[in-house]
Design a protein around this motif. Structure first.
Motif, mmCIF file in Angstrom:
data_model
loop_
_atom_site.group_PDB
_atom_site.id
_atom_site.type_symbol
_atom_site.label_atom_id
_atom_site.label_comp_id
_atom_site.label_asym_id
_atom_site.label_seq_id
_atom_site.Cartn_x
_atom_site.Cartn_y
_atom_site.Cartn_z
ATOM 1 N N PHE A 172 0.730 -1.297 -0.006
ATOM 2 C CA PHE A 172 0.062 -0.024 -0.116
ATOM 3 C C PHE A 172 0.828 1.106 -0.048
ATOM 4 O O PHE A 172 0.571 1.994 -0.868
ATOM 5 C CB PHE A 172 -0.808 -0.131 1.350
ATOM 6 N N TRP A 176 1.680 4.320 -2.986
ATOM 7 C CA TRP A 176 1.764 5.582 -2.880
ATOM 8 C C TRP A 176 2.977 6.419 -3.385
ATOM 9 O O TRP A 176 3.081 7.311 -4.086
ATOM 10 C CB TRP A 176 1.307 6.041 -1.464
ATOM 11 N N ALA A 180 3.284 8.867 -6.387
ATOM 12 C CA ALA A 180 3.826 10.067 -6.174
ATOM 13 C C ALA A 180 5.045 10.528 -6.847
ATOM 14 O O ALA A 180 5.162 11.548 -7.144
ATOM 15 C CB ALA A 180 3.961 10.530 -4.615
ATOM 16 N N GLY B 53 -2.148 15.274 -12.780
ATOM 17 C CA GLY B 53 -1.989 14.610 -11.447
ATOM 18 C C GLY B 53 -3.276 14.080 -10.705
ATOM 19 O O GLY B 53 -2.899 13.119 -9.972
ATOM 20 N N ILE B 56 -4.522 10.510 -11.201
ATOM 21 C CA ILE B 56 -3.554 9.408 -10.699
ATOM 22 C C ILE B 56 -4.286 9.191 -9.801
ATOM 23 O O ILE B 56 -4.421 9.869 -8.404
ATOM 24 C CB ILE B 56 -2.124 9.575 -10.501
ATOM 25 N N ASN B 57 -4.837 7.859 -9.402
ATOM 26 C CA ASN B 57 -5.628 7.496 -8.176
ATOM 27 C C ASN B 57 -4.720 6.781 -7.055
ATOM 28 O O ASN B 57 -3.668 6.103 -7.357
ATOM 29 C CB ASN B 57 -6.892 6.369 -8.532
ATOM 30 N N PHE B 58 -4.775 7.142 -5.909
ATOM 31 C CA PHE B 58 -4.060 6.342 -4.884
ATOM 32 C C PHE B 58 -5.146 5.598 -3.962
ATOM 33 O O PHE B 58 -5.864 6.241 -3.723
ATOM 34 C CB PHE B 58 -3.546 7.790 -3.713
ATOM 35 N N PRO B 59 -4.495 4.357 -3.997
ATOM 36 C CA PRO B 59 -5.316 3.401 -3.160
ATOM 37 C C PRO B 59 -5.640 3.816 -1.629
ATOM 38 O O PRO B 59 -4.676 4.203 -1.176
ATOM 39 C CB PRO B 59 -4.734 1.818 -3.510
ATOM 40 N N LEU B 60 -6.799 3.598 -1.259
ATOM 41 C CA LEU B 60 -6.932 3.784 0.303
ATOM 42 C C LEU B 60 -7.007 2.261 0.823
ATOM 43 O O LEU B 60 -7.188 1.418 0.222
ATOM 44 C CB LEU B 60 -8.486 4.607 0.422
ATOM 45 N N LEU B 69 -4.442 13.631 -5.446
ATOM 46 C CA LEU B 69 -3.682 14.939 -5.230
ATOM 47 C C LEU B 69 -4.741 16.216 -5.597
ATOM 48 O O LEU B 69 -5.564 16.098 -6.312
ATOM 49 C CB LEU B 69 -2.532 15.137 -6.338
ATOM 50 N N GLY B 190 -3.616 12.674 3.649
ATOM 51 C CA GLY B 190 -3.259 11.969 2.240
ATOM 52 C C GLY B 190 -2.607 13.085 1.474
ATOM 53 O O GLY B 190 -1.768 12.795 0.878
ATOM 54 N N LEU B 193 0.780 13.581 2.586
ATOM 55 C CA LEU B 193 1.910 12.526 1.968
ATOM 56 C C LEU B 193 2.100 12.426 0.582
ATOM 57 O O LEU B 193 3.237 12.729 0.241
ATOM 58 C CB LEU B 193 1.242 10.930 2.289
ATOM 59 N N ILE B 194 0.958 12.812 -0.440
ATOM 60 C CA ILE B 194 1.348 13.054 -1.619
ATOM 61 C C ILE B 194 2.142 14.065 -1.990
ATOM 62 O O ILE B 194 3.215 13.978 -2.733
ATOM 63 C CB ILE B 194 0.257 13.090 -2.519
ATOM 64 N N PHE B 197 5.766 13.249 -0.947
ATOM 65 C CA PHE B 197 6.546 12.276 -1.933
ATOM 66 C C PHE B 197 6.947 12.886 -3.162
ATOM 67 O O PHE B 197 8.034 12.882 -3.609
ATOM 68 C CB PHE B 197 5.534 11.092 -2.015
ATOM 69 N N VAL B 198 6.060 13.655 -3.711
ATOM 70 C CA VAL B 198 6.283 14.448 -4.923
ATOM 71 C C VAL B 198 7.422 15.502 -4.794
ATOM 72 O O VAL B 198 8.425 15.624 -5.755
ATOM 73 C CB VAL B 198 4.887 15.203 -5.668
ATOM 74 N N VAL B 201 11.000 14.145 -4.368
ATOM 75 C CA VAL B 201 11.549 13.883 -5.892
ATOM 76 C C VAL B 201 12.060 14.851 -6.592
ATOM 77 O O VAL B 201 13.214 15.060 -6.653
ATOM 78 C CB VAL B 201 10.600 13.094 -6.786
ATOM 79 N N VAL B 202 11.487 16.056 -6.353
ATOM 80 C CA VAL B 202 11.770 17.328 -7.052
ATOM 81 C C VAL B 202 13.118 17.844 -6.223
ATOM 82 O O VAL B 202 13.862 18.091 -6.838
ATOM 83 C CB VAL B 202 10.536 18.153 -7.189
#
Lengths: 214, 331
Positions: A172, A176, A180, B53, B56-60, B69, B190, B193-194, B197-198, B201-202
């Motif tokens: 999970f 995510w 991301a 963006g 894009i689905n984020f599973p729950l 997002l 959520g 968190l997204i 994470f994004v 990376v940047v």
């Protein structure tokens, strides 16, 4: 990327599609305002408006299936909010508010759905521009609309590449993180693309103003 | 997530649309002064990116539902608050015009809640936290906290608008607000968190893309005051959102007690217990009951304003005003 994956029925040729765009915009606005201002006690008015909208949708050739699918996604949200008012009053009172919100919300949603499925985005933008949308905003909106398809194509390619590389769904948390990271890479590529496009625009004499032939 | 038509009254929609138009106009004005020729490609591309963006689905944990997002703070961190507000306004407009997502009259409300309160306010919190959190990790951490707060502040803003639409006059909305605040604090996790994470990376690959205010040292005092005000409003709304569950618990407890007492008085059928009679008819007939509910909401608004005033005072008294209140709240 098919051009109409967002508003699939907007490029028809029925009488609804050929009506002047500004007229449609104002008509839908009038329907929404009427739905909001008419008290819930006069519900036959709302019923007549809903019937008229339904008729307009069938004339415009919007399939019933599409309408039902969209309502299926729309109704739970507004239902949740509508139920919350009686729920916070112990289910004894507040049902009138719930019904009013439900009725008005669905009616307005159908109106906008009809509008966006009879008017392509570029024509809607021209109509909004004539109704007073600032030119810079209209320019940015049309730029954005153009690049939605490009960015989306890029996203599809990156997703495909990821599918080719990674064999199974991991956990999970990993899903995510991986999603991301996909957005992060897409962001970097998009910003680089924006720089390149900007350079190309400047090379062609762009000075911050968009000039159109209207 | 987007507010549809028919929920808020036309007056609220109209005034919010005016406020949103002013904010978008001001953002455009600010952008024209800084990066004149880059505005159209940069904000347009960022709008397209946030739009894509969001698909894009984020599973729950709950299987069939998924989140995505929202991107207000993300856009602000990359492009700055002015472009961030503009990007959210663009995304909302396109979503309305292509999907019928969010209402037509309510478009202004949505832009105000997510673009102004979410992106401007979120950026203000982020910028304040950034002064204390150094390095790339600091950027990510500040953005995570800011995006969580921005979601909560936007939902609190909706609660205020809903109450102003006339439903608050006759019905008790505390539980609804508590529900909204709880729900959106989860959504905010959520989103945080997204965004985190994004941004990690940047930050790792292209740290030059992160927006840097051009001359932070020579910033005029007017800007820092307005930033302090924004932080104050966001924090006040977040605090109001947080107090809502406690308020509702209190109110529930009170009503339970009232019910029990009135039930007792009914059982006793003692006409002399006049004090308890007040609790016996809570179905809107008794003006004093309404007034007590009204006073609770007035007290809530007053409390919010008091927090706002405190934040402003702090902003005047302490040197880095936004960061200290923001960090204190986050801890």
């Amino acid at each position: 990327m098919p051009r109409d994956f967002l508003d699939p029925f907007s490029r028809g040729s029925t009488i609804c599609h050929r009506l002047p765009d500004r007229l449609k915009l104002i008509m839908v606005l009038a329907v929404i305002v009427a739905a909001m201002l008419v008290p819930a006690a006069y519900w036959p008015v709302h019923g007549c408006l809903a019937a008229a909208l339904f008729l307009a949708m069938s004339i415009a050739g919007i399939p019933l299936r599409y309408l039902l699918v969209r309502l299926l996604f729309f109704l739970p949200m507004i239902l949740g909010l509508a139920i919350a008012v009686p729920a916070s009053n112990g289910f004894a009172r507040g049902w009138d508010v719930a019904l009013t919100v439900l009725m008005r919300g669905t009616l307005s949603f159908m109106g906008v759905l009809w509008l966006v499925n009879t008017t392509p985005f570029d024509r809607l933008l021209v109509a909004m521009r004539r109704l007073g949308l600032p030119q810079t905003l209209a320019a940015i909106l049309s730029f954005m609309y153009r690049y939605i398809f490009v960015v989306f194509d890029e996203l599809q390619r990156m997703r495909e590449a990821r599918r080719a590389r990674s064999f199974t769904r991991r956990g999970f948390f990993a899903a995510w993180q991986s999603n991301a990271q996909l957005i992060g890479m897409l962001l970097i590529r998009s910003m680089d693309r924006a720089e390149r496009v900007h350079g190309a625009m400047c090379a062609r004499g762009f000075d911050g103003e968009i000039r159109t032939l209207e | 997530m987007h507010i549809p038509d028919g929920i808020l009254s036309p007056e609220v929609c109209g005034s919010m649309a005016l406020a949103a138009a002013g904010a978008v106009g001001y953002s455009l004005h600010q952008l024209k002064q800084t990066v004149s020729t880059k505005t159209i490609p940069l904000t347009g591309m960022m709008g397209a990116l946030v739009f894509a963006g969001q698909m894009i689905n984020f599973p729950l944990v709950v299987a069939p539902v998924s989140g995505h997002l929202l991107g207000g703070v993300l856009a602000s961190v990359i492009l700055g608050p002015w472009a961030g507000c503009l990007v959210i306004a663009l995304v909302l407009t396109v979503q309305w015009a292509l999907f019928a997502d969010g209402g037509m009259l309510a478009l202004g409300v949505n832009i105000f809640n997510m673009g102004v309160v979410g992106a401007w306010g979120g950026y203000a919190v982020y910028a304040g936290l950034r002064r204390h959190l150094q390095g790339p990790q600091g950027t990510v951490a500040a953005a995570v906290i800011a995006s969580w707060l921005s979601v909560l502040a936007a939902s609190s803003m909706f609660c205020v608008e809903f109450a102003f639409s006339g439903y608050g006059r006759t019905y008790d909305l505390t539980n609804l607000f508590a529900l909204m605040a709880t729900f959106h604090s989860l959504i905010g996790i959520g989103e945080g968190l997204i965004t985190g994470f994004v941004l990690s990376v940047v930050v790792k690959l292209r740290p030059d893309l992160i927006y840097q205010p051009q001359d932070a040292a020579t910033a005029s005092p007017a800007i820092s005051t307005s930033r302090a005000i924004t932080v104050g409003v966001v924090l006040a709304l977040a605090v109001a959102g947080f107090l809502a569950p406690f308020a509702s618990e209190y109110s529930d407890g009170l009503e339970a007690v009232a019910e029990r007492m009135s039930f007792d008085s009914l059982a006793a059928t003692d006409p002399t217990v006049l004090v308890l009679d007040d609790y016996e008819v809570p179905i809107g007939e008794n003006p004093s009951w309404l007034w007590s509910k009204l006073s609770v909401s007035i007290a809530g608004v007053g409390g919010t304003l008091a927090v706002l005033a405190a934040a402003l005072l702090l902003g005047r008294g302490l040197k880095p005003p936004a960061s200290r209140t923001g960090a204190g709240h986050a801890a």
